[in-house]
Design an enzyme around this catalytic site. Structure first.
Site, PDB file in Angstrom:
ATOM      1  N   ARG A  46       0.858  -1.210   0.000  1.00 21.83           N
ATOM      2  CA  ARG A  46       0.000   0.000   0.000  1.00 21.83           C
ATOM      3  C   ARG A  46       0.884   1.248   0.000  1.00 21.83           C
ATOM      4  O   ARG A  46       0.622   2.213  -0.707  1.00 21.83           O
ATOM      5  CB  ARG A  46      -0.941  -0.012   1.227  1.00 21.83           C
ATOM      6  CG  ARG A  46      -1.978  -1.130   1.191  1.00 21.83           C
ATOM      7  CD  ARG A  46      -3.051  -0.952   2.251  1.00 21.83           C
ATOM      8  NE  ARG A  46      -2.602  -1.169   3.613  1.00 21.83           N
ATOM      9  CZ  ARG A  46      -2.585  -2.344   4.247  1.00 21.83           C
ATOM     10  NH1 ARG A  46      -3.001  -3.429   3.619  1.00 21.83           N
ATOM     11  NH2 ARG A  46      -2.173  -2.441   5.502  1.00 21.83           N
ATOM     12  N   LYS A 136     -12.352  14.830   4.760  1.00 25.06           N
ATOM     13  CA  LYS A 136     -13.487  14.350   3.962  1.00 25.06           C
ATOM     14  C   LYS A 136     -14.390  13.462   4.811  1.00 25.06           C
ATOM     15  O   LYS A 136     -13.905  12.691   5.644  1.00 25.06           O
ATOM     16  CB  LYS A 136     -12.947  13.555   2.761  1.00 25.06           C
ATOM     17  CG  LYS A 136     -13.966  12.610   2.147  1.00 25.06           C
ATOM     18  CD  LYS A 136     -13.384  11.743   1.066  1.00 25.06           C
ATOM     19  CE  LYS A 136     -13.989  10.343   1.174  1.00 25.06           C
ATOM     20  NZ  LYS A 136     -13.576   9.459   0.089  1.00 25.06           N
ATOM     21  N   GLU A 177     -19.283  15.448   1.552  1.00 32.83           N
ATOM     22  CA  GLU A 177     -19.499  14.556   0.411  1.00 32.83           C
ATOM     23  C   GLU A 177     -20.817  13.790   0.545  1.00 32.83           C
ATOM     24  O   GLU A 177     -20.868  12.723   1.145  1.00 32.83           O
ATOM     25  CB  GLU A 177     -18.336  13.555   0.276  1.00 32.83           C
ATOM     26  CG  GLU A 177     -18.515  12.617  -0.912  1.00 32.83           C
ATOM     27  CD  GLU A 177     -17.340  11.655  -1.124  1.00 32.83           C
ATOM     28  OE1 GLU A 177     -16.353  11.725  -0.378  1.00 32.83           O
ATOM     29  OE2 GLU A 177     -17.428  10.840  -2.038  1.00 32.83           O
ATOM     30  N   LYS A 219     -18.300  17.908  -2.335  1.00 35.33           N
ATOM     31  CA  LYS A 219     -17.892  16.797  -3.209  1.00 35.33           C
ATOM     32  C   LYS A 219     -19.122  15.955  -3.501  1.00 35.33           C
ATOM     33  O   LYS A 219     -19.450  15.031  -2.756  1.00 35.33           O
ATOM     34  CB  LYS A 219     -16.805  15.968  -2.517  1.00 35.33           C
ATOM     35  CG  LYS A 219     -16.416  14.714  -3.268  1.00 35.33           C
ATOM     36  CD  LYS A 219     -15.104  14.137  -2.775  1.00 35.33           C
ATOM     37  CE  LYS A 219     -14.816  12.804  -3.427  1.00 35.33           C
ATOM     38  NZ  LYS A 219     -13.441  12.353  -3.253  1.00 35.33           N
TER      39      LYS A 219
HETATM   40  P1  13P Z   1     -14.315   7.741  -6.749  1.00 34.56           P
HETATM   41  O1  13P Z   1     -13.854   8.872  -7.614  1.00 34.56           O
HETATM   42  O2  13P Z   1     -13.642   6.432  -7.074  1.00 34.56           O
HETATM   43  O3  13P Z   1     -15.813   7.649  -6.653  1.00 34.56           O
HETATM   44  O4  13P Z   1     -13.782   8.037  -5.283  1.00 34.56           O
HETATM   45  C1  13P Z   1     -13.874   9.306  -4.778  1.00 34.56           C
HETATM   46  C2  13P Z   1     -14.092   9.242  -3.333  1.00 34.56           C
HETATM   47  O5  13P Z   1     -13.325   9.791  -2.578  1.00 34.56           O
HETATM   48  C3  13P Z   1     -15.282   8.530  -2.834  1.00 34.56           C
HETATM   49  O6  13P Z   1     -15.474   8.823  -1.477  1.00 34.56           O
END
Ligand code: 13P
Length: 340
Positions: A46, A136, A177, A219
């Site tokens: 990772r 986030k 988000e 987001k």
């Molecule tokens: P994806 O662009 O693969 O959807 O991932 C963005 C992300 O941070 C989802 O929480």
């Protein structure tokens, strides 16, 4: 709260030509990605994979920030340099995923609530001391004929706002988000209505909980037809519906909207962002915060082999450059073929 600093960080994250790399896959998700290239998900693999992405030469020209997972913000590159410093040396702002995942919502069959508020104040203080300047928190909403419920929309908005207020108190820019999932048979019109309801509840909760929008970023999902819908909206229809939805629902004090890719192909995620930016003259920056749509070609090129690190870096840089072009509506499909 130092709103001027929060606002400056948010603006730097949506600087022209730049967007965010979401590299915050949880243990389960990164295992799935590594399974696709038959690599074991060890801590070292990772680290090696993420170090490859972060050290791509000149990546800071296209990537403003990287969202890290708890393990990664504490890791060092192979030469002992903290990965946070590796990012800072590329002029990239480190961020951190702080939610603890979407869990089944009580009394709501098939819906989720995102957890992680307990102890969040203390975790944010630690992450800030480790270098995180933004965070986030992802909430998810499933579309069916009956879902999402008003209950699911309401509790997730409340949790997103509690998270955002704690982030601002800690001097960290919250990326909120709300992800309306793209799986399902629903039409683009249904995606539009659900996304509108989710955004209404979100901005009401943020207002009630005294979050200052200038120091936040959104987001969201793009507004598109469910992946199993027989009628797929075109790129220009997606751009028009998405921009119409955000213009109606997202206050202009928000500095930027940074889309997730949500399982769209790399090329379509770029084309949609480009088409939105071609509509021009919008109150916020429209950018990307992609996970899969930025990483997929790099993962395939790398295959877990040291000998492929340069190929992995070029594949990542190429995708980052195309999305950078989409920021100004100057992406064209023939750029897909050009060498990076
Ligand atoms: P994806 O662009 O693969 O959807 O991932 C963005 C992300 O941070 C989802 O929480």
């Amino acid at each position: 709260m130092d709103i001027a600093t929060l606002s400056a960080t948010a603006k730097a994250l949506v600087a022209p030509g730049k967007g965010i790399l979401a590299a915050d896959e949880s243990g389960g998700t990164i295992k799935k990605r590594f399974d696709s290239i038959s690599i074991e998900s060890t801590e070292e693999h990772r680290r090696d994979y993420r170090e490859m992405l972060f050290t791509a030469p000149g990546v800071g020209d296209y990537i403003s920030g990287v969202i890290l997972f708890d393990e990664t913000i504490r890791q060092q590159a192979a030469d002992g340099t903290p990965l946070v410093k590796v990012l800072e040396d590329q002029a990239i702002i480190p961020g951190i995923k702080v939610d603890l995942g979407a869990k089944p919502l009580a009394q709501a069959n098939g819906e989720t609530i995102t957890e992680g508020l307990d102890g969040l104040r203390e975790r944010l203080a630690e992450y800030r001391s480790l270098g995180a300047r933004f965070a986030k928190w992802r909430a998810t909403y499933t579309i069916t004929d009956a879902l999402p419920s008003a209950y699911c929309i309401d509790v997730n908005a409340h949790a997103l706002a509690r998270y955002a207020a704690l982030c601002q108190e800690a001097g960290i820019v919250p990326i909120v988000e709300p992800e309306v999932l793209m799986d399902g048979e629903h039409t683009i019109e249904r995606a539009y209505d659900v996304t509108s309801n989710v955004l209404d509840a979100l901005y009401e909760a943020l207002f009630l909980q005294r979050v200052q929008l200038e120091g936040t970023l959104l987001k969201p999902n793009m507004v598109l037809s469910g992946y199993s819908c027989s009628q797929q909206a075109s790129v220009s229809e997606v751009a028009e519906a998405s921009v119409r939805c955000y213009q109606a629902k997202v206050p202009s004090a928000v500095p930027g909207i940074m889309f997730l890719s949500g399982g769209q192909s790399d090329e379509l995620a770029t084309a949609h962002l480009d088409a939105m930016n071609r509509l021009g003259d919008l109150p916020w920056q429209l950018s990307f915060s992609y996970g899969r749509a930025l990483q997929a070609p790099a993962l395939k090129a790398w295959k877990g082999e040291t000998a492929n690190v340069d190929a992995g870096r070029s594949a990542f840089l190429h995708r980052a450059k195309l999305n950078s072009a989409a920021r100004s509506g100057s992406y064209t499909p023939d750029m897909e073929k050009a060498a990076s």
